[in-house]
Design an enzyme around this catalytic site. Structure first.
Site: not given
Length: 718
Positions: A466, A469
């Site tokens: 998770d 980015e």
């Protein structure tokens, strides 16, 4: 200074040529038709004065989102042919020279070269690059066996007046790609190319929350740059997929990939046309000739990597929650699922299982006995998935937190612009965090060792990665981003906040492959493969990896969910669109958080969502800390009965679903597909995105509206 000189020269030349255009109706009468306008001032703040200083036309219009500042028919920009085409081993090469000294953003490059490669019968590549200086290229290996021009299904040509570069389908003569060279820009930090498309049936581009599967062509712009933010229509989200498919008027289909990882955007115009803009790298395009939608995806995944073959158990129903808070709550949730006999194979653990949100730890107070409990679940035939975040705290006592100590010793972090000192930000762990650079082979060693060792602590079956980015809770790292052209380029694409550093690292940070400016959107992609191999090594079984951030080719090693969605009815519909798109992107193991991640759900919404989510390829109910419980056993006997019945339909069809994944893994097929894939010649099917197919033979048409008991016939025309 260079930009100032360019603008001064531009104004002087235009004054001499008398090319400035006004905005009165008389002066606008000869302007480019509204639907054909290409924006000459793509950054905010256009005015008539700034527009005309660029040699462009200023003409207001009532058409929503249409540019008021646009290139005239006699645009002084772009490139022209610099001689005859040269034959190469796999195609041909042409040199292009800049037509004038005028510049939009400075540092224009001339000459540039277009290389065309005939890669397979149905795939060609063309790339525009600087022949005199190496620029960043995405390190995705795409095999190019090569084929003779006469054996291809496409023709490539320049028009007789050498003003357009075109690609045609041989069998029909349809022009699939048509770029005017006057609309080509290639500067150090601004690259642009425009193409006409043969129809308005355009699909793809991600990752965004799209309101329809078939795109609107009414001057819509999508930014692509990986970003940690909850889904918002048209905003750039967790992954980057600059790929689209177009269904032509005669029902043939083709696909196009721009293989570029820099911040970028694409504008869809009603001409119909597409304008691509990016701020680094090269223009590296791959065209796939289909001719069916399934053929397009097969050819695309042949190039970027076939989707991985998921474990059979991972096709079962899965449950998760950020906010169980303790092992007692987790046990009670699992027990009530079993009491109601709800089919259920996989239990996820979000960050609350960790000690103070530190990777590779578990909370020995609130989750005391967790290792033994996971063993119990496995003995009962269940599987466990743990979450890991990419940031590592640096502020524990020396010698007490191995992930940091070992990483520091091995030199695995993303560094500041000096290339030496680690970039330091803030995220979930206490104190300050550093960020592993997964493009570095040493980081792969470090990560693999930690994943293998942690398997001996918590007996996991899969890994959920998770926040990759990568997410950082600051705007750049400490002490902030320097004021330079890397951190503040002359053009910032149409991304959230028009900022490259918001909630992530400064663009001039250094990775093993180069500047974060080039590699930012590759972070999740570069983490997925080593996590896949580590999970496979740790379990000795087929790997399960679920990644939030993705890029072209991520499906080879992982699946994806559609992020931090909301418990709202519209989000159910949007999840179908996202699922269809990720099947185009070569990531068929895809789903959305059933019942919604953010906000509290309702009984009716969650029940309808369980019915829909029972047919996501990746079927998981998950929500956020602070919201109500929403597992299908929470709402009582009647809810459980309906959920059980729908899930049993899924389970009865698992052999079929598993076969579809095998076909995807071997041949590149979609698993979930739109009706348009099977009924391409039916014009109505092109706009349907409220129902979907599993393969060619099973349709799912869910209720998506509150207080409704019937399916309404509706479709989107785009």
């Amino acid at each position: 200074m260079e930009r100032t000189r360019s603008l001064w020269l531009l104004a002087a030349v235009l004054a001499a040529l008398g090319q400035c255009h006004g905005s009165s109706s008389e002066q606008c009468s000869g302007a480019v038709a509204v639907q054909r306008r290409v924006d000459c001032h793509p950054q905010p703040g256009a005015s008539q004065e700034s527009c005309e200083a660029r040699g462009c036309t200023w003409c207001t219009t009532d058409v929503p989102n249409a540019p008021w500042c646009f290139f005239p028919e006699d645009s002084p920009y772009g490139y022209s042919l610099g001689g005859n085409a040269e034959k190469t081993a796999k195609g041909w090469r042409v040199t292009l020279n800049k037509r004038s000294q005028l510049s939009l953003f400075g540092s224009d490059i001339s000459p540039v070269v277009i290389d065309v490669e005939f890669q397979t019968k149905d795939r060609l590549r063309f790339k525009v690059y600087d022949p005199n200086r190496e620029r960043f290229e995405v390190p995705l290996k795409i095999d190019s066996p090569g084929v003779a021009a006469e054996d291809t299904s496409y023709d490539v040509e320049f028009t007789d007046d050498a003003s357009h570069f075109r690609i045609k389908r041989k069998s029909t003569g349809t022009v699939l790609w048509d770029s005017p060279l006057v609309d080509l820009f290639f500067s150090n930090q601004y690259l642009q190319i425009t193409t006409a498309v043969p129809s308005t049936s355009v699909y793809g581009f991600g990752e965004h929350e799209h309101v329809s599967f078939k795109h609107s062509m009414d001057f819509v712009t999508y930014g692509m740059y990986s970003r940690d933010q909850a889904p918002t229509p048209n905003a750039n989200l967790y992954g980057v997929h600059p790929f689209y498919m177009c269904v032509e008027d005669d029902s043939n289909a083709h696909g196009v990939l721009l293989l570029n990882s820099n911040a970028q955007d694409v504008s869809l115009s009603p001409n119909p046309s597409l304008t691509f803009r990016t701020i680094g790298g090269i223009l590296d395009f791959y065209v796939f000739l289909g001719p069916t939608p399934e053929n397009v995806v097969q050819q695309y995944t042949e190039a970027i990597g076939r989707p991985h073959m998921p474990a059979y158990w991972s096709l079962g129903f899965q449950l998760s929650r950020w906010g169980y808070g303790s092992i007692d709550v987790l046990k009670e949730t699992v027990n009530r699922m079993h009491r109601y006999d709800i089919p259920y194979d996989v239990q996820h653990l979000d960050i609350d299982y960790m000690e103070r949100r530190l990777d590779f730890t578990y909370d020995k107070e609130n989750f005391a006995g967790l290792p033994e409990y996971l063993q119990e679940l496995k003995k009962a035939g269940m599987h466990n998935v743990i979450i890991l975040d990419p940031f590592i705290t640096k502020d524990e006592e020396p010698g007490t937190y191995k992930p940091y100590d070992l990483g520091e010793e091995m030199g695995v972090w993303v560094n500041n612009s000096d290339g030496v000192t680690p970039a330091v930000g803030e995220a979930w762990p206490p104190g300050h965090s550093v960020f592993p650079d997964f493009t570095n082979p040493r980081t792969v060693e470090w990560w693999t060792q930690l994943c293998l060792e942690f398997k001996n602590v918590l007996d996991y079956d899969g890994i959920w990665i998770d926040m990759n980015e990568p997410s950082n809770f600051l705007r750049g790292q400490f002490p902030g981003c320097a004021d330079n052209d890397i951190n503040n380029p002359p053009y910032i694409p149409s991304i959230s906040d028009r900022s490259l550093a918001q909630k992530t690292l400064c663009p001039d940070s250094k990775t093993y492959l180069g500047e974060h400016y080039n590699t930012h959107s590759l972070f999740g992609w570069s983490q997925t493969e080593p996590t896949f191999h580590a999970a496979q090594q740790a379990t000795g079984k087929r790997a399960f990896v679920l990644s939030r951030s993705t890029f072209v080719g991520s499906g080879k090693h992982g699946g994806h969910w559609l992020g931090d969605n909301f418990s709202q009815w519209k989000d159910m519909h949007y999840s179908i669109i996202g699922m269809l798109e990720f099947n185009l992107f070569g990531m068929p193991y895809i789903g959305a958080d059933i019942c919604g991640f953010n906000y509290n759900t309702t009984y009716e919404l969650c029940l309808r969502w369980m019915q829909l989510g029972s047919f996501y390829p990746f079927s998981r109910n998950h929500n956020a800390e602070g919201n109500m419980e929403q597992d299908p056993a929470f709402f009582g006997a009647e809810f459980a009965k309906i959920s059980r019945a729908t899930l049993r339909i899924r389970y009865s069809l698992l052999p079929y679903l598993y076969t579809l994944f095998y076909e995807s893994h071997v041949h590149g097929n979609t698993v979930v597909r739109s009706l348009m894939h099977e009924f391409t010649s039916d014009q109505q099917s092109r706009g349907i995105d409220t129902a979907f197919l599993w393969g060619p033979a099973f349709m799912v048409a869910p209720v998506l509206e509150e207080a409704s008991t019937a399916i309404k016939k509706r479709h989107h025309t785009g």
